[in-house]
Write an enzyme that holds these catalytic residues in place. Structure first.
Site, PDB file in Angstrom:
ATOM      1  N   PRO A   9       0.754  -1.038   0.144  1.00 29.87           N
ATOM      2  CA  PRO A   9       0.044   0.000  -0.156  1.00 29.87           C
ATOM      3  C   PRO A   9       0.920   1.167  -0.039  1.00 29.87           C
ATOM      4  CG  PRO A   9      -0.188  -1.196   2.194  1.00 29.87           C
ATOM      5  CD  PRO A   9       0.583  -2.106   1.245  1.00 29.87           C
ATOM      6  N   ASN A  10       0.056   2.179  -1.035  1.00 29.99           N
ATOM      7  CA  ASN A  10       0.872   3.739  -0.838  1.00 29.99           C
ATOM      8  C   ASN A  10       2.241   3.858  -1.691  1.00 29.99           C
ATOM      9  OD1 ASN A  10      -1.198   4.791   0.761  1.00 29.99           O
ATOM     10  ND2 ASN A  10      -0.327   3.835   2.531  1.00 29.99           N
ATOM     11  N   ARG A  17       5.286  12.312  -3.044  1.00 29.39           N
ATOM     12  CA  ARG A  17       5.145  12.845  -1.601  1.00 29.39           C
ATOM     13  C   ARG A  17       6.263  12.387  -1.030  1.00 29.39           C
ATOM     14  NH1 ARG A  17      -0.143  11.822  -2.517  1.00 29.39           N
ATOM     15  NH2 ARG A  17      -1.519  13.631  -2.511  1.00 29.39           N
ATOM     16  N   TYR A  22      11.607   8.843   0.458  1.00 31.31           N
ATOM     17  CA  TYR A  22      11.330   7.886  -0.566  1.00 31.31           C
ATOM     18  C   TYR A  22      11.995   8.086  -1.794  1.00 31.31           C
ATOM     19  CZ  TYR A  22       8.167   5.866   2.869  1.00 31.31           C
ATOM     20  OH  TYR A  22       7.746   5.294   4.090  1.00 31.31           O
ATOM     21  N   ASN A  73       8.034  -5.719  -1.242  1.00 35.49           N
ATOM     22  CA  ASN A  73       8.135  -4.731  -0.304  1.00 35.49           C
ATOM     23  C   ASN A  73       6.419  -4.310   0.088  1.00 35.49           C
ATOM     24  OD1 ASN A  73       7.901  -2.119   1.029  1.00 35.49           O
ATOM     25  ND2 ASN A  73       9.189  -1.024  -0.451  1.00 35.49           N
ATOM     26  N   ALA A  76       3.310  -0.802   4.508  1.00 33.19           N
ATOM     27  CA  ALA A  76       2.967  -1.052   5.900  1.00 33.19           C
ATOM     28  C   ALA A  76       2.314  -2.336   6.466  1.00 33.19           C
ATOM     29  CB  ALA A  76       1.704   0.101   6.245  1.00 33.19           C
ATOM     30  N   HIS A  79       4.304  -4.734   8.823  1.00 31.89           N
ATOM     31  CA  HIS A  79       4.331  -4.594  10.223  1.00 31.89           C
ATOM     32  C   HIS A  79       3.389  -4.937  10.913  1.00 31.89           C
ATOM     33  CE1 HIS A  79       7.739  -2.074   8.827  1.00 31.89           C
ATOM     34  NE2 HIS A  79       6.906  -1.329   8.272  1.00 31.89           N
ATOM     35  N   ASP A  86       1.675 -15.942   6.270  1.00 35.21           N
ATOM     36  CA  ASP A  86       1.219 -17.090   5.920  1.00 35.21           C
ATOM     37  C   ASP A  86       1.500 -17.683   4.415  1.00 35.21           C
ATOM     38  OD1 ASP A  86       0.760 -17.533   8.466  1.00 35.21           O
ATOM     39  OD2 ASP A  86      -1.412 -17.477   8.487  1.00 35.21           O
ATOM     40  N   GLU A  97      12.744  -9.745   1.173  1.00 43.17           N
ATOM     41  CA  GLU A  97      11.864  -8.492   1.960  1.00 43.17           C
ATOM     42  C   GLU A  97      12.899  -7.356   1.381  1.00 43.17           C
ATOM     43  OE1 GLU A  97      11.668  -8.698   5.884  1.00 43.17           O
ATOM     44  OE2 GLU A  97      10.746  -6.853   6.212  1.00 43.17           O
ATOM     45  N   HIS A  99      12.876  -2.749   1.438  1.00 44.97           N
ATOM     46  CA  HIS A  99      12.444  -1.709   1.728  1.00 44.97           C
ATOM     47  C   HIS A  99      13.339  -0.456   1.370  1.00 44.97           C
ATOM     48  CE1 HIS A  99       9.425  -3.319   4.383  1.00 44.97           C
ATOM     49  NE2 HIS A  99      10.300  -4.056   4.707  1.00 44.97           N
ATOM     50  N   SER A 101      13.439   2.646   2.716  1.00 46.63           N
ATOM     51  CA  SER A 101      13.918   3.202   3.821  1.00 46.63           C
ATOM     52  C   SER A 101      14.529   1.883   4.721  1.00 46.63           C
ATOM     53  CB  SER A 101      13.202   4.212   4.849  1.00 46.63           C
ATOM     54  OG  SER A 101      11.921   3.399   5.112  1.00 46.63           O
ATOM     55  N   ARG A 106      13.282   4.260  12.076  1.00 43.90           N
ATOM     56  CA  ARG A 106      12.418   5.118  12.091  1.00 43.90           C
ATOM     57  C   ARG A 106      11.431   4.717  13.435  1.00 43.90           C
ATOM     58  NH1 ARG A 106       9.693   4.607   6.386  1.00 43.90           N
ATOM     59  NH2 ARG A 106       8.450   6.522   7.093  1.00 43.90           N
ATOM     60  N   ARG A 110       7.770   0.265  13.262  1.00 43.47           N
ATOM     61  CA  ARG A 110       8.147  -0.062  12.027  1.00 43.47           C
ATOM     62  C   ARG A 110       9.371  -1.136  12.222  1.00 43.47           C
ATOM     63  NH1 ARG A 110       6.079   3.101   7.957  1.00 43.47           N
ATOM     64  NH2 ARG A 110       5.847   5.498   9.054  1.00 43.47           N
TER      65      ARG A 110
HETATM   66  O1  CA2 Z   1      10.837   1.805   3.202  1.00 40.02           O
HETATM   67  C1  CA2 Z   1      10.060   0.928   2.829  1.00 40.02           C
HETATM   68  O2  CA2 Z   1      10.050   0.811   1.515  1.00 40.02           O
HETATM   69  C2  CA2 Z   1       8.598   1.008   3.793  1.00 40.02           C
HETATM   70  O3  CA2 Z   1       8.125  -0.377   3.248  1.00 40.02           O
HETATM   71  C3  CA2 Z   1       7.767   1.871   2.991  1.00 40.02           C
HETATM   72  C4  CA2 Z   1       6.303   1.720   3.700  1.00 40.02           C
HETATM   73  C5  CA2 Z   1       6.461   2.123   5.203  1.00 40.02           C
HETATM   74  O4  CA2 Z   1       5.010   1.630   5.836  1.00 40.02           O
HETATM   75  C6  CA2 Z   1       7.240   0.671   5.780  1.00 40.02           C
HETATM   76  O5  CA2 Z   1       7.504   1.056   7.069  1.00 40.02           O
HETATM   77  C7  CA2 Z   1       8.802   0.969   4.941  1.00 40.02           C
HETATM   78  C8  CA2 Z   1       5.617   2.928   3.282  1.00 40.02           C
HETATM   79  C9  CA2 Z   1       5.150   3.155   1.772  1.00 40.02           C
HETATM   80  C10 CA2 Z   1       4.461   4.235   1.478  1.00 40.02           C
HETATM   81  O6  CA2 Z   1       5.136   4.853   0.495  1.00 40.02           O
HETATM   82  C11 CA2 Z   1       4.807   6.590   0.332  1.00 40.02           C
HETATM   83  C12 CA2 Z   1       5.608   6.945  -0.935  1.00 40.02           C
HETATM   84  C13 CA2 Z   1       5.278   8.216  -1.137  1.00 40.02           C
HETATM   85  C14 CA2 Z   1       4.510   9.129  -0.300  1.00 40.02           C
HETATM   86  C15 CA2 Z   1       3.844   8.352   0.765  1.00 40.02           C
HETATM   87  C16 CA2 Z   1       3.683   7.227   1.041  1.00 40.02           C
END
Ligand code: CA2
Length: 151
Positions: A9-10, A17, A22, A73, A76, A79, A86, A97, A99, A101, A106, A110
């Protein structure tokens, strides 16, 4: 060899953003670079993204017996998701896996990953270049793995 790169997601918001975390690349541009690199390395890369947990689970199930490796990846869901944990357990190919970041630098929520215990490797904190870095190392790792299971 066939590889699924599954994004949660996201991650469709990449490049729009929070560039300080990112970066400025969009997910489409990352997918394109991974597919070009994969083609050179003899990997067929399918790059996907969903904001829905069930869709991520279905892609992992689709990979069972049809795909050599999954790079995930889970964003969210990393976590929170027992369902993704599963599904990954059921996939017996190679799993990474990924990521962008480093979640350990953080917020404490996370620091827990439901994905880490069911994958072969974890790559975090290399920015969006991490996707290409993983694709680049995969042929080497997959060859090594197939050699060791035959031995
Ligand atoms: O660092 C990563 O790749 C994460 O998987 C990114 C997730 C975060 O919840 C993990 O803790 C670490 C969030 C992805 C959201 O991506 C966005 C990108 C641009 C703007 C807003 C969110």
């Amino acid at each position: 060899m066939k590889v699924f790169v599954i994004n949660g997601p996201n991650l469709n918001l990449l490049g729009t953003r929070e560039p300080e975390i990112y970066g400025y690349d969009t997910l489409d541009s990352i997918a394109e670079r991974c597919q070009e690199l994969g083609a050179k390395e003899g990997l067929e890369i399918e790059f996907m993204q969903s904001n829905y947990e069930g869709q991520v689970v279905e892609w992992i199930q689709k990979a069972i017996n049809t795909v050599d490796a999954i790079v995930i990846n889970a964003a969210a869901y990393t976590h929170t998701s027992v369902a993704i944990h599963d599904a990954l357990r059921a996939f017996k190919g190679y799993k990474v896996e990924l990521h962008i970041s480093n979640p350990h630098l953080r917020e404490s929520f996370r620091h827990i990953s439901y994905v880490s215990p069911v994958v072969n490797a974890v790559v975090a904190g290399l920015g969006v270049n991490g996707y290409e870095d993983v694709i680049e190392m995969l042929p080497c790792v997959l060859n090594r793995e197939s050699g060791s299971s035959a031995a």
